[in-house]
Design a protein around this motif. Structure first.
Motif, PDB file in Angstrom:
ATOM      1  N   PHE A 209     111.449   3.413  18.011  1.00  0.00           N
ATOM      2  CA  PHE A 209     110.221   3.412  17.055  1.00  0.00           C
ATOM      3  C   PHE A 209     109.659   1.953  16.986  1.00  0.00           C
ATOM      4  O   PHE A 209     110.412   1.003  16.699  1.00  0.00           O
ATOM      5  CB  PHE A 209     110.842   3.955  15.609  1.00  0.00           C
ATOM      6  N   SER A 210     108.442   1.946  17.176  1.00  0.00           N
ATOM      7  CA  SER A 210     107.827   0.886  16.785  1.00  0.00           C
ATOM      8  C   SER A 210     106.039   1.124  16.718  1.00  0.00           C
ATOM      9  O   SER A 210     105.766   2.123  17.167  1.00  0.00           O
ATOM     10  CB  SER A 210     107.655  -0.057  17.996  1.00  0.00           C
ATOM     11  N   SER A 211     105.226   0.209  16.528  1.00  0.00           N
ATOM     12  CA  SER A 211     103.805   0.551  16.382  1.00  0.00           C
ATOM     13  C   SER A 211     103.452   0.846  17.717  1.00  0.00           C
ATOM     14  O   SER A 211     102.386   1.778  18.075  1.00  0.00           O
ATOM     15  CB  SER A 211     102.912  -0.788  15.866  1.00  0.00           C
ATOM     16  N   GLU A 212     103.759   0.231  18.781  1.00  0.00           N
ATOM     17  CA  GLU A 212     103.332   0.297  20.059  1.00  0.00           C
ATOM     18  C   GLU A 212     103.833   1.911  20.408  1.00  0.00           C
ATOM     19  O   GLU A 212     102.866   2.442  21.112  1.00  0.00           O
ATOM     20  CB  GLU A 212     103.809  -0.657  21.223  1.00  0.00           C
ATOM     21  N   ILE A 213     105.078   2.293  20.360  1.00  0.00           N
ATOM     22  CA  ILE A 213     105.378   3.508  20.546  1.00  0.00           C
ATOM     23  C   ILE A 213     104.732   4.680  19.990  1.00  0.00           C
ATOM     24  O   ILE A 213     104.231   5.699  20.442  1.00  0.00           O
ATOM     25  CB  ILE A 213     107.034   3.695  20.571  1.00  0.00           C
ATOM     26  N   GLY A 214     104.436   4.161  18.589  1.00  0.00           N
ATOM     27  CA  GLY A 214     103.599   5.327  17.761  1.00  0.00           C
ATOM     28  C   GLY A 214     102.221   5.422  18.549  1.00  0.00           C
ATOM     29  O   GLY A 214     101.997   6.775  18.632  1.00  0.00           O
ATOM     30  N   ILE A 215     101.668   4.561  19.005  1.00  0.00           N
ATOM     31  CA  ILE A 215     100.225   4.706  19.621  1.00  0.00           C
ATOM     32  C   ILE A 215     100.269   5.679  20.892  1.00  0.00           C
ATOM     33  O   ILE A 215      99.594   6.443  20.869  1.00  0.00           O
ATOM     34  CB  ILE A 215      99.837   3.371  19.773  1.00  0.00           C
ATOM     35  N   GLN A 216     101.398   5.206  21.857  1.00  0.00           N
ATOM     36  CA  GLN A 216     101.656   5.979  22.788  1.00  0.00           C
ATOM     37  C   GLN A 216     101.978   7.613  22.813  1.00  0.00           C
ATOM     38  O   GLN A 216     101.224   8.439  23.341  1.00  0.00           O
ATOM     39  CB  GLN A 216     102.778   5.612  23.827  1.00  0.00           C
ATOM     40  N   GLN A 217     102.768   7.548  21.655  1.00  0.00           N
ATOM     41  CA  GLN A 217     103.194   9.303  21.372  1.00  0.00           C
ATOM     42  C   GLN A 217     101.949   9.926  20.682  1.00  0.00           C
ATOM     43  O   GLN A 217     101.798  11.038  20.899  1.00  0.00           O
ATOM     44  CB  GLN A 217     104.419   9.186  20.627  1.00  0.00           C
ATOM     45  N   ALA A 218     101.308   9.191  19.774  1.00  0.00           N
ATOM     46  CA  ALA A 218     100.213   9.914  19.050  1.00  0.00           C
ATOM     47  C   ALA A 218      99.044  10.477  20.110  1.00  0.00           C
ATOM     48  O   ALA A 218      98.335  11.416  20.146  1.00  0.00           O
ATOM     49  CB  ALA A 218      99.514   9.026  18.136  1.00  0.00           C
ATOM     50  N   LEU A 219      98.581   9.537  21.138  1.00  0.00           N
ATOM     51  CA  LEU A 219      97.904   9.696  21.895  1.00  0.00           C
ATOM     52  C   LEU A 219      98.402  10.980  23.157  1.00  0.00           C
ATOM     53  O   LEU A 219      97.243  11.747  23.237  1.00  0.00           O
ATOM     54  CB  LEU A 219      97.400   8.390  22.953  1.00  0.00           C
TER      55      LEU A 219
ATOM     56  N   GLN B 188      93.148  20.912  12.375  1.00  0.00           N
ATOM     57  CA  GLN B 188      93.651  21.255  10.955  1.00  0.00           C
ATOM     58  C   GLN B 188      95.095  21.814  10.725  1.00  0.00           C
ATOM     59  O   GLN B 188      95.393  22.351   9.532  1.00  0.00           O
ATOM     60  CB  GLN B 188      92.809  21.676  10.038  1.00  0.00           C
ATOM     61  N   THR B 189      95.642  21.978  11.788  1.00  0.00           N
ATOM     62  CA  THR B 189      97.129  22.579  11.869  1.00  0.00           C
ATOM     63  C   THR B 189      98.063  21.171  11.945  1.00  0.00           C
ATOM     64  O   THR B 189      97.463  20.173  11.961  1.00  0.00           O
ATOM     65  CB  THR B 189      97.379  23.473  13.209  1.00  0.00           C
ATOM     66  N   GLY B 190      99.298  21.550  12.293  1.00  0.00           N
ATOM     67  CA  GLY B 190     100.154  20.196  12.121  1.00  0.00           C
ATOM     68  C   GLY B 190     100.724  19.707  13.512  1.00  0.00           C
ATOM     69  O   GLY B 190     101.117  20.724  14.327  1.00  0.00           O
ATOM     70  N   ILE B 191     101.008  18.414  13.630  1.00  0.00           N
ATOM     71  CA  ILE B 191     101.986  18.039  14.748  1.00  0.00           C
ATOM     72  C   ILE B 191     102.985  17.121  13.958  1.00  0.00           C
ATOM     73  O   ILE B 191     102.638  16.313  13.450  1.00  0.00           O
ATOM     74  CB  ILE B 191     101.326  17.153  15.919  1.00  0.00           C
TER      75      ILE B 191
ATOM     76  N   ASP C 136      97.028   5.742  12.220  1.00  0.00           N
ATOM     77  CA  ASP C 136      95.870   5.045  12.683  1.00  0.00           C
ATOM     78  C   ASP C 136      95.089   5.701  13.881  1.00  0.00           C
ATOM     79  O   ASP C 136      93.917   5.759  13.985  1.00  0.00           O
ATOM     80  CB  ASP C 136      96.105   3.569  13.204  1.00  0.00           C
ATOM     81  N   VAL C 137      95.809   6.260  14.891  1.00  0.00           N
ATOM     82  CA  VAL C 137      95.242   6.842  16.010  1.00  0.00           C
ATOM     83  C   VAL C 137      94.666   8.107  15.463  1.00  0.00           C
ATOM     84  O   VAL C 137      93.442   8.535  16.029  1.00  0.00           O
ATOM     85  CB  VAL C 137      96.549   7.100  17.062  1.00  0.00           C
ATOM     86  N   PHE C 138      95.356   8.811  14.827  1.00  0.00           N
ATOM     87  CA  PHE C 138      94.906  10.127  14.090  1.00  0.00           C
ATOM     88  C   PHE C 138      93.660   9.827  13.508  1.00  0.00           C
ATOM     89  O   PHE C 138      92.439  10.753  13.624  1.00  0.00           O
ATOM     90  CB  PHE C 138      95.863  10.953  13.431  1.00  0.00           C
ATOM     91  N   ALA C 139      93.429   8.950  12.719  1.00  0.00           N
ATOM     92  CA  ALA C 139      92.142   8.528  11.936  1.00  0.00           C
ATOM     93  C   ALA C 139      91.282   8.083  12.815  1.00  0.00           C
ATOM     94  O   ALA C 139      89.921   8.646  12.513  1.00  0.00           O
ATOM     95  CB  ALA C 139      92.401   7.632  11.029  1.00  0.00           C
ATOM     96  N   SER C 140      91.416   7.240  14.037  1.00  0.00           N
ATOM     97  CA  SER C 140      90.393   7.081  14.884  1.00  0.00           C
ATOM     98  C   SER C 140      89.700   8.348  15.403  1.00  0.00           C
ATOM     99  O   SER C 140      88.518   8.186  15.963  1.00  0.00           O
ATOM    100  CB  SER C 140      90.763   6.027  16.109  1.00  0.00           C
ATOM    101  N   PHE C 141      90.445   9.573  15.435  1.00  0.00           N
ATOM    102  CA  PHE C 141      90.019  10.726  15.997  1.00  0.00           C
ATOM    103  C   PHE C 141      89.400  11.797  14.887  1.00  0.00           C
ATOM    104  O   PHE C 141      89.098  12.816  15.163  1.00  0.00           O
ATOM    105  CB  PHE C 141      90.949  11.280  16.896  1.00  0.00           C
ATOM    106  N   GLY C 142      89.312  11.178  13.830  1.00  0.00           N
ATOM    107  CA  GLY C 142      88.872  11.996  12.630  1.00  0.00           C
ATOM    108  C   GLY C 142      89.949  12.940  12.096  1.00  0.00           C
ATOM    109  O   GLY C 142      89.427  14.055  11.467  1.00  0.00           O
ATOM    110  N   TYR C 143      91.148  12.574  12.345  1.00  0.00           N
ATOM    111  CA  TYR C 143      92.298  13.410  11.808  1.00  0.00           C
ATOM    112  C   TYR C 143      92.220  14.878  12.104  1.00  0.00           C
ATOM    113  O   TYR C 143      92.031  15.748  11.342  1.00  0.00           O
ATOM    114  CB  TYR C 143      92.533  13.388  10.276  1.00  0.00           C
ATOM    115  N   PRO C 144      92.119  15.253  13.397  1.00  0.00           N
ATOM    116  CA  PRO C 144      91.842  16.517  13.786  1.00  0.00           C
ATOM    117  C   PRO C 144      93.045  17.455  13.694  1.00  0.00           C
ATOM    118  O   PRO C 144      93.017  18.690  13.511  1.00  0.00           O
ATOM    119  CB  PRO C 144      91.749  16.458  15.352  1.00  0.00           C
TER     120      PRO C 144
END
Length: 222
Positions: A76-86, A101-104, A130-138
């Motif tokens: 767990f880290s910011s970098e891993i969070g970015i990778q996994q979110a993408l 607007q369903t969940g992950i 942050d990653v989800f926000a950059s895509f408009g929280y799909p």
């Protein structure tokens, strides 16, 4: 006032790392309403469109969790969070066509302490948001973990959805279970048609648990 654990608003579900498509009719006949499946960098446990089609055909819903290892502070880290979110967004949108607007959910699959949450998991979840926000929280961000992680992530505004791990001896399990604030409660193992599942309870008192029962409708553009 609605009882937060009213039996009328609790539904039976399952989750597994195995393909559940071939058993979809059996699961539905046994009374289960949804199956939790994985997004991951590991192909062996990834949900596929073919499997999703079989589950939908049996009138089963799906809820998804992203997990590679995710079972120690070092994962767990910011970098891993970015990778996994993408990766999660790619698999949800481009591979599965998961409705918006369903969940992950994102897994914290060990007994994380308050120290771990503050120094590892919170930065990880912030990066995901942050990653989800950059895509408009799909999709809505969820977290799977012990009671401490679920409670803290919800309080910090880093998870809209929470899935409480079945490990009853983990931090704050009883407190979070009794609060009724969880969307999904994981239970004991069961074997159905030769496949091992965890049993789950869907808490509709909290509204949507993030599941979906069909593919996204293609949008028209000129």
């Amino acid at each position: 006032m609605t009882d937060p654990t009213s039996p009328k608003l609790l539904l039976p579900a399952l989750d597994t790392a195995s393909n559940a498509g071939n058993s979809a009719e059996t699961l539905a006949q046994d009374g289960y309403k949804a199956v939790g499946r994985y997004y991951s960098q590991h192909s062996w446990k990834q949900l596929t469109r073919a499997e999703a089609s079989e589950l939908f055909a049996a009138d089963m819903n799906i809820f998804v969790v992203y997990e590679d290892s995710n079972d120690a502070p070092s994962y767990f880290s910011s970098e891993i969070g970015i990778q996994q979110a993408l990766r999660a967004l790619y698999q949800a949108d481009a591979v599965i066509h998961q409705p918006r607007q369903t969940g992950i959910y994102f897994a914290v699959d060990y007994d994380a302490s308050s120290y771990d949450y503050t120094h590892y998991i919170r930065p990880y979840l912030r990066a995901i948001n942050d990653v989800f926000a950059s895509f408009g929280y799909p999709y809505h961000v969820g977290v799977y973990g012990n009671g401490l992680v679920c409670s803290c992530a919800k309080d910090d505004g880093l998870a809209n959805l929470t899935w409480l791990s079945q490990s009853t001896g983990y931090y704050d399990y009883q407190e979070y279970k009794q609060s009724g604030d969880w969307n999904i409660l994981q239970g004991p193992y069961v074997t159905i048609a030769g496949t091992q599942y965890d049993q789950d309870t869907l808490n509709l008192n909290r509204g949507s648990y993030g599941g979906f029962g069909s593919f996204a409708t293609p949008s028209c553009s000129k």
